[in-house]
Design a protein around this motif. Structure first.
Motif, PDB file in Angstrom:
ATOM      1  N   MET A   1       0.856  -1.198   0.000  1.00  0.00           N
ATOM      2  CA  MET A   1       0.000   0.000   0.000  1.00  0.00           C
ATOM      3  C   MET A   1       0.889   1.244   0.000  1.00  0.00           C
ATOM      4  SD  MET A   1      -3.210   0.784   2.548  1.00  0.00           S
ATOM      5  CE  MET A   1      -2.273   1.277   3.982  1.00  0.00           C
ATOM      6  N   SER A   2       0.648   2.149  -0.946  1.00  0.00           N
ATOM      7  CA  SER A   2       1.502   3.335  -1.061  1.00  0.00           C
ATOM      8  C   SER A   2       1.261   4.283   0.109  1.00  0.00           C
ATOM      9  CB  SER A   2       1.211   4.057  -2.374  1.00  0.00           C
ATOM     10  OG  SER A   2      -0.135   4.493  -2.381  1.00  0.00           O
ATOM     11  N   ASN A   3       2.253   5.116   0.364  1.00  0.00           N
ATOM     12  CA  ASN A   3       2.097   6.131   1.411  1.00  0.00           C
ATOM     13  C   ASN A   3       0.938   7.047   1.075  1.00  0.00           C
ATOM     14  OD1 ASN A   3       4.241   5.124   2.718  1.00  0.00           O
ATOM     15  ND2 ASN A   3       5.633   6.825   2.327  1.00  0.00           N
ATOM     16  N   LYS A   4       0.150   7.368   2.078  1.00  0.00           N
ATOM     17  CA  LYS A   4      -0.983   8.267   1.871  1.00  0.00           C
ATOM     18  C   LYS A   4      -0.492   9.710   1.861  1.00  0.00           C
ATOM     19  CE  LYS A   4      -3.618   4.816   1.607  1.00  0.00           C
ATOM     20  NZ  LYS A   4      -3.815   4.346   0.231  1.00  0.00           N
ATOM     21  N   LYS A   5      -1.233  10.539   1.120  1.00  0.00           N
ATOM     22  CA  LYS A   5      -0.890  11.961   1.023  1.00  0.00           C
ATOM     23  C   LYS A   5      -2.133  12.798   1.283  1.00  0.00           C
ATOM     24  CE  LYS A   5       2.815  11.583  -2.426  1.00  0.00           C
ATOM     25  NZ  LYS A   5       3.284  12.158  -3.708  1.00  0.00           N
ATOM     26  N   PHE A   6      -1.943  13.864   2.072  1.00  0.00           N
ATOM     27  CA  PHE A   6      -3.064  14.735   2.424  1.00  0.00           C
ATOM     28  C   PHE A   6      -2.647  16.193   2.284  1.00  0.00           C
ATOM     29  CE2 PHE A   6      -3.222  10.885   5.037  1.00  0.00           C
ATOM     30  CZ  PHE A   6      -4.475  10.389   4.709  1.00  0.00           C
ATOM     31  N   ILE A   7      -3.564  17.000   1.770  1.00  0.00           N
ATOM     32  CA  ILE A   7      -3.363  18.453   1.807  1.00  0.00           C
ATOM     33  C   ILE A   7      -4.415  19.037   2.737  1.00  0.00           C
ATOM     34  CG2 ILE A   7      -3.300  20.626   0.535  1.00  0.00           C
ATOM     35  CD1 ILE A   7      -2.533  19.156  -1.965  1.00  0.00           C
ATOM     36  N   LEU A   8      -3.964  19.916   3.644  1.00  0.00           N
ATOM     37  CA  LEU A   8      -4.880  20.631   4.534  1.00  0.00           C
ATOM     38  C   LEU A   8      -4.770  22.125   4.275  1.00  0.00           C
ATOM     39  CD1 LEU A   8      -3.583  18.156   6.634  1.00  0.00           C
ATOM     40  CD2 LEU A   8      -5.660  18.934   7.748  1.00  0.00           C
ATOM     41  N   SER A   9      -5.900  22.799   4.353  1.00  0.00           N
ATOM     42  CA  SER A   9      -5.893  24.244   4.182  1.00  0.00           C
ATOM     43  C   SER A   9      -6.798  24.881   5.220  1.00  0.00           C
ATOM     44  CB  SER A   9      -6.385  24.614   2.782  1.00  0.00           C
ATOM     45  OG  SER A   9      -6.368  26.018   2.628  1.00  0.00           O
ATOM     46  N   GLY A  10      -6.221  25.781   5.994  1.00  0.00           N
ATOM     47  CA  GLY A  10      -7.007  26.522   6.978  1.00  0.00           C
ATOM     48  C   GLY A  10      -6.147  27.644   7.500  1.00  0.00           C
ATOM     49  N   GLY A  11      -6.681  28.844   7.580  1.00  0.00           N
ATOM     50  CA  GLY A  11      -5.820  29.929   8.051  1.00  0.00           C
ATOM     51  C   GLY A  11      -6.538  31.246   8.237  1.00  0.00           C
ATOM     52  N   GLY A  12      -5.725  32.270   8.466  1.00  0.00           N
ATOM     53  CA  GLY A  12      -6.248  33.612   8.735  1.00  0.00           C
ATOM     54  C   GLY A  12      -6.265  33.892  10.219  1.00  0.00           C
ATOM     55  N   THR A  13      -6.819  32.941  10.995  1.00  0.00           N
ATOM     56  CA  THR A  13      -6.836  33.064  12.456  1.00  0.00           C
ATOM     57  C   THR A  13      -6.511  31.690  13.053  1.00  0.00           C
ATOM     58  OG1 THR A  13      -9.154  32.407  12.742  1.00  0.00           O
ATOM     59  CG2 THR A  13      -8.727  34.756  12.305  1.00  0.00           C
ATOM     60  N   GLY A  14      -6.201  31.693  14.341  1.00  0.00           N
ATOM     61  CA  GLY A  14      -5.952  30.434  15.037  1.00  0.00           C
ATOM     62  C   GLY A  14      -7.134  29.491  14.963  1.00  0.00           C
ATOM     63  N   GLY A  15      -8.343  30.059  14.872  1.00  0.00           N
ATOM     64  CA  GLY A  15      -9.559  29.244  14.807  1.00  0.00           C
ATOM     65  C   GLY A  15      -9.637  28.357  13.587  1.00  0.00           C
ATOM     66  N   HIS A  16      -8.932  28.714  12.517  1.00  0.00           N
ATOM     67  CA  HIS A  16      -8.863  27.853  11.336  1.00  0.00           C
ATOM     68  C   HIS A  16      -7.580  27.024  11.317  1.00  0.00           C
ATOM     69  CE1 HIS A  16     -12.401  29.680   9.727  1.00  0.00           C
ATOM     70  NE2 HIS A  16     -11.833  30.838   9.435  1.00  0.00           N
ATOM     71  N   ASN A  25      -2.129  16.032  12.905  1.00  0.00           N
ATOM     72  CA  ASN A  25      -1.496  15.205  13.941  1.00  0.00           C
ATOM     73  C   ASN A  25      -2.203  13.857  14.083  1.00  0.00           C
ATOM     74  OD1 ASN A  25       0.312  17.274  14.439  1.00  0.00           O
ATOM     75  ND2 ASN A  25      -0.767  18.050  16.231  1.00  0.00           N
ATOM     76  N   GLU A  26      -3.522  13.883  14.013  1.00  0.00           N
ATOM     77  CA  GLU A  26      -4.299  12.640  14.135  1.00  0.00           C
ATOM     78  C   GLU A  26      -4.078  11.740  12.910  1.00  0.00           C
ATOM     79  OE1 GLU A  26      -6.830   9.972  16.130  1.00  0.00           O
ATOM     80  OE2 GLU A  26      -5.953  11.828  16.891  1.00  0.00           O
ATOM     81  N   LEU A  27      -3.986  12.353  11.731  1.00  0.00           N
ATOM     82  CA  LEU A  27      -3.687  11.567  10.524  1.00  0.00           C
ATOM     83  C   LEU A  27      -2.332  10.873  10.643  1.00  0.00           C
ATOM     84  CD1 LEU A  27      -4.976  14.025   7.759  1.00  0.00           C
ATOM     85  CD2 LEU A  27      -5.811  11.681   8.136  1.00  0.00           C
ATOM     86  N   LYS A  28      -1.372  11.580  11.243  1.00  0.00           N
ATOM     87  CA  LYS A  28      -0.028  11.008  11.445  1.00  0.00           C
ATOM     88  C   LYS A  28      -0.069   9.776  12.366  1.00  0.00           C
ATOM     89  CE  LYS A  28       3.485  13.232   9.416  1.00  0.00           C
ATOM     90  NZ  LYS A  28       4.445  12.490   8.569  1.00  0.00           N
ATOM     91  N   LEU A  29      -0.982   9.791  13.343  1.00  0.00           N
ATOM     92  CA  LEU A  29      -1.124   8.637  14.236  1.00  0.00           C
ATOM     93  C   LEU A  29      -1.619   7.410  13.464  1.00  0.00           C
ATOM     94  CD1 LEU A  29      -2.699  10.223  17.453  1.00  0.00           C
ATOM     95  CD2 LEU A  29      -0.324   9.537  17.113  1.00  0.00           C
ATOM     96  N   HIS A  30      -2.535   7.645  12.519  1.00  0.00           N
ATOM     97  CA  HIS A  30      -3.097   6.542  11.733  1.00  0.00           C
ATOM     98  C   HIS A  30      -2.153   6.085  10.628  1.00  0.00           C
ATOM     99  CE1 HIS A  30      -7.314   6.150  13.144  1.00  0.00           C
ATOM    100  NE2 HIS A  30      -7.069   7.365  13.614  1.00  0.00           N
ATOM    101  N   PHE A  31      -1.477   7.070  10.011  1.00  0.00           N
ATOM    102  CA  PHE A  31      -0.592   6.781   8.876  1.00  0.00           C
ATOM    103  C   PHE A  31       0.777   7.401   9.156  1.00  0.00           C
ATOM    104  CE2 PHE A  31      -4.933   7.429   7.226  1.00  0.00           C
ATOM    105  CZ  PHE A  31      -5.199   6.165   6.709  1.00  0.00           C
ATOM    106  N   PRO A  32       1.620   6.728   9.959  1.00  0.00           N
ATOM    107  CA  PRO A  32       2.893   7.325  10.381  1.00  0.00           C
ATOM    108  C   PRO A  32       3.788   7.761   9.222  1.00  0.00           C
ATOM    109  CG  PRO A  32       2.412   5.365  11.675  1.00  0.00           C
ATOM    110  CD  PRO A  32       1.393   5.417  10.584  1.00  0.00           C
ATOM    111  N   ASP A  33       3.658   7.106   8.065  1.00  0.00           N
ATOM    112  CA  ASP A  33       4.517   7.435   6.923  1.00  0.00           C
ATOM    113  C   ASP A  33       3.843   8.361   5.919  1.00  0.00           C
ATOM    114  OD1 ASP A  33       6.540   5.788   7.925  1.00  0.00           O
ATOM    115  OD2 ASP A  33       5.604   4.010   7.033  1.00  0.00           O
ATOM    116  N   CYS A  34       2.685   8.900   6.277  1.00  0.00           N
ATOM    117  CA  CYS A  34       1.968   9.726   5.296  1.00  0.00           C
ATOM    118  C   CYS A  34       2.686  11.056   5.054  1.00  0.00           C
ATOM    119  CB  CYS A  34       0.532   9.978   5.738  1.00  0.00           C
ATOM    120  SG  CYS A  34       0.353  11.117   7.134  1.00  0.00           S
ATOM    121  N   GLU A  35       2.409  11.643   3.904  1.00  0.00           N
ATOM    122  CA  GLU A  35       2.940  12.968   3.570  1.00  0.00           C
ATOM    123  C   GLU A  35       1.816  13.988   3.731  1.00  0.00           C
ATOM    124  OE1 GLU A  35       5.344  13.290  -0.049  1.00  0.00           O
ATOM    125  OE2 GLU A  35       5.317  11.098  -0.110  1.00  0.00           O
ATOM    126  N   ILE A  36       2.130  15.082   4.426  1.00  0.00           N
ATOM    127  CA  ILE A  36       1.124  16.115   4.680  1.00  0.00           C
ATOM    128  C   ILE A  36       1.660  17.457   4.213  1.00  0.00           C
ATOM    129  CG2 ILE A  36      -0.073  17.419   6.493  1.00  0.00           C
ATOM    130  CD1 ILE A  36      -0.351  14.793   8.034  1.00  0.00           C
TER     131      ILE A  36
END
Length: 364
Positions: A1-16, A25-36
């Motif tokens: 199974m290939s390493n999983k890859k995720f893009i996250l986008s959120g910003g402007g304030t701490g709330g995003h 961080n939670e994705l890293k727990l599930h997929f330690p070798d994933c690229e974010i």
């Protein structure tokens, strides 16, 4: 199974930003070798906060539309086209399995581009009132994780999942940190502590209120931790000279200030409300009226209607603050009752539940 890859986008304030980091961080727990990879607005605070959390970020030339006529508004179509073009390039190059948006200017063009290229997208809507961007993105999103009930009025019902908002893991259990907090923060264990939060950028109106009422607060026999925001620190730092008043531009150890607090004054941004539900302390919300669709008032009202907090609008502060907050400080039973009621609204497993939705979308 290939390493999983995720893009996250959120910003402007701490709330995003912080919910996006919590999900990463939670994705890293599930997929330690994933690229974010994170994508943000090139001139916003995510460009500092995300690398501090250990993740790579790419900035887009994007900003929101101002309410008044400005040069920035005239530039908006060019910024949007530039951001859509760059977002497509990022998605094609990185080849993510899923793209997740937690709000902020950059998430619009990024999620739109990802969906148009056939990449599954997840929206994490933090507020009780959905913004225009997320409503626009919801048509192509695979899953929409929400923090309030009744969000079907804004989104396709079959896509809505009631998860709550992600919060930092160190806030899940602050009640056993009180002794550490008192010692670390240099507080008097025999005095009540009032914590004042203006959001990650600070609040001019709450700072003005504190400046006006600080002598009255000190006269009530309390000590005050006042987070005034980086923009306002120079203006208000001299109030540290008063006995029992700490003025801070930013708070790194939120778990400790929450653990120390006996009563809290706070804005009602979505992340703040979610954190305060988990912390379970009595709160007076002062919503910012300067936000889209007055969503902070709606966020606060959702808690107040369940008897989990008190609320004063900015227009009520001069007339009612001493009566309302003074009454709360003096009434131990009221504080205890509010603390119990707000904690009943907490969703401590929000981050895990959001990641479960993301995992469902991954193509093996």
């Amino acid at each position: 199974m290939s390493n999983k890859k995720f893009i996250l986008s959120g910003g402007g304030t701490g709330g995003h930003i912080y919910p996006a980091i919590a999900i990463a961080n939670e994705l890293k727990l599930h997929f330690p070798d994933c690229e974010i990879l994170f994508v943000g607005a090139s001139d916003k605070m995510e460009m500092q906060k995300v690398p501090q959390a250990g993740y790579e970020i790419i900035g887009l030339w994007i900003a929101g539309i101002q309410r008044k006529i400005t040069l920035d508004n005239a530039m908006f179509p060019f910024k949007l086209m530039s951001s859509l073009f760059k977002s497509r390039k990022i998605v094609r190059s990185f080849k993510p399995d899923v793209v997740i948006g937690t709000g902020g200017f950059a998430s619009g063009p990024l999620l739109k581009s990802a969906a148009s290229l056939g990449v599954p997208t997840v929206i994490q809507e933090q507020n009780s009132y959905a913004g225009i961007t997320n409503k626009w993105l919801s048509k192509n999103a695979k899953s929409i994780c929400v923090a309030y009930e009744g969000m079907e009025q804004f989104f396709p019902k079959e896509k809505v999942v009631f998860t709550g908002n992600p919060v930092r893991g160190d806030l899940i259990e602050v009640s056993n940190k009180r002794e550490e907090a008192i010692k670390t923060l240099g507080l008097d264990a025999d005095k009540k502590t009032v914590l004042v939060l203006g959001g990650s950028l600070g609040s001019r109106r709450i700072n003005q209120l504190l400046a006006k009422e600080i002598d009255w607060l000190v006269a009530q026999g309390v000590q005050v931790i006042w987070q005034c925001g980086k923009l306002y620190f120079e203006e208000y730092k001299s109030y540290r000279d008063k006995g029992g008043v700490q003025v801070l531009s930013f708070i790194d150890r939120m778990d400790l200030v929450y653990a120390a607090a006996d009563a809290i004054i706070s804005r009602s941004g979505a992340s703040s409300v979610s954190e305060l539900c988990i912390v379970g302390k009595p709160v007076l919300f002062i919503p910012s009226p300067n936000v889209a669709e007055d969503h902070q008032t709606k966020n606060a009202k959702a808690v107040v209607d369940k008897e989990g907090a008190l609320m004063l609008k900015e227009s009520q502060l001069d007339a009612d603050f001493q009566d309302v907050f003074g009454g709360l400080l003096q009434d131990d039973n009221k504080r205890a009752q509010l603390g119990v009621s707000i904690k009943e609204l907490a969703k401590p497993n929000a981050t895990k539940d959001i990641v479960k939705e993301i995992i469902k979308l991954i193509k093996e």
